[in-house]
Design an enzyme around this catalytic site. Sequence first.
Site, PDB file in Angstrom:
ATOM      1  N   LYS A 186       0.843  -1.191   0.000  1.00 35.89           N
ATOM      2  CA  LYS A 186       0.000   0.000   0.000  1.00 35.89           C
ATOM      3  C   LYS A 186       0.884   1.249   0.000  1.00 35.89           C
ATOM      4  O   LYS A 186       1.712   1.430   0.890  1.00 35.89           O
ATOM      5  CB  LYS A 186      -0.919   0.029   1.223  1.00 35.89           C
ATOM      6  CG  LYS A 186      -1.865   1.233   1.247  1.00 35.89           C
ATOM      7  CD  LYS A 186      -2.796   1.183   2.443  1.00 35.89           C
ATOM      8  CE  LYS A 186      -2.139   1.674   3.714  1.00 35.89           C
ATOM      9  NZ  LYS A 186      -1.906   3.160   3.708  1.00 35.89           N
ATOM     10  N   ASP A 203      -3.342   4.301  -2.075  1.00 36.63           N
ATOM     11  CA  ASP A 203      -4.231   4.770  -1.009  1.00 36.63           C
ATOM     12  C   ASP A 203      -4.163   6.290  -0.909  1.00 36.63           C
ATOM     13  O   ASP A 203      -3.517   6.842  -0.025  1.00 36.63           O
ATOM     14  CB  ASP A 203      -3.802   4.112   0.310  1.00 36.63           C
ATOM     15  CG  ASP A 203      -4.621   4.583   1.497  1.00 36.63           C
ATOM     16  OD1 ASP A 203      -5.787   4.978   1.299  1.00 36.63           O
ATOM     17  OD2 ASP A 203      -4.093   4.546   2.633  1.00 36.63           O
ATOM     18  N   LEU A 204      -4.855   6.974  -1.831  1.00 34.38           N
ATOM     19  CA  LEU A 204      -4.824   8.437  -1.856  1.00 34.38           C
ATOM     20  C   LEU A 204      -6.151   9.070  -1.445  1.00 34.38           C
ATOM     21  O   LEU A 204      -6.243  10.287  -1.306  1.00 34.38           O
ATOM     22  CB  LEU A 204      -4.407   8.933  -3.245  1.00 34.38           C
ATOM     23  CG  LEU A 204      -3.020   8.477  -3.710  1.00 34.38           C
ATOM     24  CD1 LEU A 204      -2.671   9.102  -5.061  1.00 34.38           C
ATOM     25  CD2 LEU A 204      -1.949   8.812  -2.685  1.00 34.38           C
ATOM     26  N   LYS A 205      -7.181   8.264  -1.272  1.00 36.80           N
ATOM     27  CA  LYS A 205      -8.460   8.730  -0.712  1.00 36.80           C
ATOM     28  C   LYS A 205      -8.964  10.004  -1.406  1.00 36.80           C
ATOM     29  O   LYS A 205      -9.260  11.014  -0.773  1.00 36.80           O
ATOM     30  CB  LYS A 205      -8.331   8.979   0.792  1.00 36.80           C
ATOM     31  CG  LYS A 205      -7.884   7.778   1.611  1.00 36.80           C
ATOM     32  CD  LYS A 205      -7.805   8.118   3.093  1.00 36.80           C
ATOM     33  CE  LYS A 205      -7.336   6.954   3.928  1.00 36.80           C
ATOM     34  NZ  LYS A 205      -5.894   6.646   3.740  1.00 36.80           N
ATOM     35  N   HIS A 212     -11.131  12.879  -2.900  1.00 35.61           N
ATOM     36  CA  HIS A 212     -12.414  13.465  -2.488  1.00 35.61           C
ATOM     37  C   HIS A 212     -12.482  14.870  -3.072  1.00 35.61           C
ATOM     38  O   HIS A 212     -11.821  15.786  -2.598  1.00 35.61           O
ATOM     39  CB  HIS A 212     -12.501  13.512  -0.951  1.00 35.61           C
ATOM     40  CG  HIS A 212     -13.846  13.918  -0.446  1.00 35.61           C
ATOM     41  ND1 HIS A 212     -14.163  13.890   0.891  1.00 35.61           N
ATOM     42  CD2 HIS A 212     -14.967  14.354  -1.076  1.00 35.61           C
ATOM     43  CE1 HIS A 212     -15.415  14.299   1.066  1.00 35.61           C
ATOM     44  NE2 HIS A 212     -15.913  14.591  -0.123  1.00 35.61           N
ATOM     45  N   ASP A 213     -13.293  15.018  -4.125  1.00 32.26           N
ATOM     46  CA  ASP A 213     -13.381  16.309  -4.823  1.00 32.26           C
ATOM     47  C   ASP A 213     -14.642  16.267  -5.679  1.00 32.26           C
ATOM     48  O   ASP A 213     -15.472  15.373  -5.538  1.00 32.26           O
ATOM     49  CB  ASP A 213     -12.117  16.527  -5.668  1.00 32.26           C
ATOM     50  CG  ASP A 213     -11.737  18.002  -5.791  1.00 32.26           C
ATOM     51  OD1 ASP A 213     -12.631  18.791  -6.176  1.00 32.26           O
ATOM     52  OD2 ASP A 213     -10.581  18.351  -5.516  1.00 32.26           O
ATOM     53  N   ILE A 214     -14.788  17.229  -6.583  1.00 32.92           N
ATOM     54  CA  ILE A 214     -15.938  17.190  -7.491  1.00 32.92           C
ATOM     55  C   ILE A 214     -15.810  15.969  -8.400  1.00 32.92           C
ATOM     56  O   ILE A 214     -14.703  15.459  -8.641  1.00 32.92           O
ATOM     57  CB  ILE A 214     -16.036  18.485  -8.312  1.00 32.92           C
ATOM     58  CG1 ILE A 214     -14.817  18.670  -9.218  1.00 32.92           C
ATOM     59  CG2 ILE A 214     -16.231  19.692  -7.393  1.00 32.92           C
ATOM     60  CD1 ILE A 214     -14.943  19.835 -10.180  1.00 32.92           C
ATOM     61  N   PRO A 215     -16.921  15.447  -8.915  1.00 28.86           N
ATOM     62  CA  PRO A 215     -16.882  14.195  -9.679  1.00 28.86           C
ATOM     63  C   PRO A 215     -15.870  14.165 -10.817  1.00 28.86           C
ATOM     64  O   PRO A 215     -15.137  13.179 -10.966  1.00 28.86           O
ATOM     65  CB  PRO A 215     -18.317  14.064 -10.199  1.00 28.86           C
ATOM     66  CG  PRO A 215     -19.144  14.720  -9.139  1.00 28.86           C
ATOM     67  CD  PRO A 215     -18.323  15.887  -8.681  1.00 28.86           C
ATOM     68  N   ASN A 216     -15.795  15.218 -11.624  1.00 28.46           N
ATOM     69  CA  ASN A 216     -14.873  15.208 -12.760  1.00 28.46           C
ATOM     70  C   ASN A 216     -13.418  15.099 -12.326  1.00 28.46           C
ATOM     71  O   ASN A 216     -12.612  14.399 -12.950  1.00 28.46           O
ATOM     72  CB  ASN A 216     -15.058  16.470 -13.613  1.00 28.46           C
ATOM     73  CG  ASN A 216     -16.312  16.421 -14.456  1.00 28.46           C
ATOM     74  OD1 ASN A 216     -16.917  15.363 -14.624  1.00 28.46           O
ATOM     75  ND2 ASN A 216     -16.719  17.559 -14.993  1.00 28.46           N
ATOM     76  N   THR A 217     -13.076  15.790 -11.257  1.00 32.36           N
ATOM     77  CA  THR A 217     -11.692  15.779 -10.775  1.00 32.36           C
ATOM     78  C   THR A 217     -11.313  14.402 -10.237  1.00 32.36           C
ATOM     79  O   THR A 217     -10.238  13.876 -10.536  1.00 32.36           O
ATOM     80  CB  THR A 217     -11.506  16.846  -9.682  1.00 32.36           C
ATOM     81  OG1 THR A 217     -11.761  18.131 -10.246  1.00 32.36           O
ATOM     82  CG2 THR A 217     -10.100  16.810  -9.112  1.00 32.36           C
ATOM     83  N   THR A 250     -10.213   4.636  10.597  1.00 33.51           N
ATOM     84  CA  THR A 250     -10.084   3.800  11.805  1.00 33.51           C
ATOM     85  C   THR A 250      -9.427   4.545  12.963  1.00 33.51           C
ATOM     86  O   THR A 250      -9.418   4.044  14.084  1.00 33.51           O
ATOM     87  CB  THR A 250      -9.293   2.521  11.501  1.00 33.51           C
ATOM     88  OG1 THR A 250      -8.037   2.872  10.905  1.00 33.51           O
ATOM     89  CG2 THR A 250     -10.062   1.615  10.569  1.00 33.51           C
ATOM     90  N   ARG A 262      -3.726  -5.274  14.180  1.00 33.31           N
ATOM     91  CA  ARG A 262      -2.538  -5.435  15.008  1.00 33.31           C
ATOM     92  C   ARG A 262      -2.472  -6.877  15.518  1.00 33.31           C
ATOM     93  O   ARG A 262      -3.440  -7.375  16.091  1.00 33.31           O
ATOM     94  CB  ARG A 262      -2.577  -4.484  16.214  1.00 33.31           C
ATOM     95  CG  ARG A 262      -2.486  -3.008  15.846  1.00 33.31           C
ATOM     96  CD  ARG A 262      -1.090  -2.650  15.380  1.00 33.31           C
ATOM     97  NE  ARG A 262      -0.938  -1.234  15.111  1.00 33.31           N
ATOM     98  CZ  ARG A 262      -1.184  -0.653  13.956  1.00 33.31           C
ATOM     99  NH1 ARG A 262      -1.632  -1.368  12.940  1.00 33.31           N
ATOM    100  NH2 ARG A 262      -0.985   0.641  13.783  1.00 33.31           N
ATOM    101  N   ARG A 266       3.329  -1.153  10.616  1.00 32.29           N
ATOM    102  CA  ARG A 266       4.489  -1.247  11.489  1.00 32.29           C
ATOM    103  C   ARG A 266       4.788  -2.636  12.048  1.00 32.29           C
ATOM    104  O   ARG A 266       5.967  -2.976  12.219  1.00 32.29           O
ATOM    105  CB  ARG A 266       4.348  -0.224  12.631  1.00 32.29           C
ATOM    106  CG  ARG A 266       4.736   1.175  12.188  1.00 32.29           C
ATOM    107  CD  ARG A 266       4.235   2.253  13.125  1.00 32.29           C
ATOM    108  NE  ARG A 266       2.832   2.554  12.872  1.00 32.29           N
ATOM    109  CZ  ARG A 266       2.210   3.641  13.302  1.00 32.29           C
ATOM    110  NH1 ARG A 266       2.873   4.537  14.011  1.00 32.29           N
ATOM    111  NH2 ARG A 266       0.946   3.856  13.013  1.00 32.29           N
TER     112      ARG A 266
END
Length: 248
Positions: A44, A71-73, A75-80, A135, A196, A226
């Site tokens: 990841k 894993d960049l998550k 979250h913006d307007i749909p086109n972006t 989490t 863990r 870790r």
Amino acid sequence: MAENNQADYEVHTNCRVLVALDFNNPQDALAFADQVSPSQCRLKVGKELFTLAGPQLVDQLQQKGFEVFLDLKFHDIPNTVAAACKVAAEMGVWMVNIHASGGVKMMQAAKEAVASVAPKNGRAKTKLIAVTVLTSTSEQDFAQLGFSGSIEQQVVNLAKLTYQAGLDGVVCSAREAEVLRRTIGEDFLLVTPGIRPEGYAKDDQTRIVTPRQALINGSSYLVIGRPITKAENPQLALQQINQSIKGL
């Protein structure tokens, strides 16, 4: 040291462990990759490492034989978000994620963008999942943000929206995996951080679960950082975790 030459391995489709490369430089990430086998884990790449090293690092890890969860998550307007997810798919990553709280239109746009990209080098299509509630979030944190109800209720609601949008699955705590399995079904991927091994410190995670219990609860994939990356012998630590979940 594990052999990571692409011609010398076969990625196991039932591999459940996603190792979080929480390093602050690409050299350490690549050195770690040389210590573990791509037949026993996927890797990841998160915001810090990707911001430092970019697509070149992803390509280097893939050349070593690893499938990569980006894993960049987004979250913006749909086109972006759609444009960003398309680029990720064109890189050939195994999986990429967005935030479910961006809404159905954003998620559907991302799905269509990923689906438009033909897989490269014999790989499967890039999987697209959505983050529900991080989490690291406690019930107190959740209330301070102005949300009503419980974290579990919010996770279920966002997972239902994700399913409605046609995505492959969600990121959630393994504590919520059981209720999501009952609510949504078996073919929906549940990717669970906050894992863990027994006796290991919580670090910055709040809603944590052991690897074995996470799979019993219904998790599809376990994000572990870790306990493996900081181990004296990372390959041995990885093997011990895989042994502990064998048969699940």
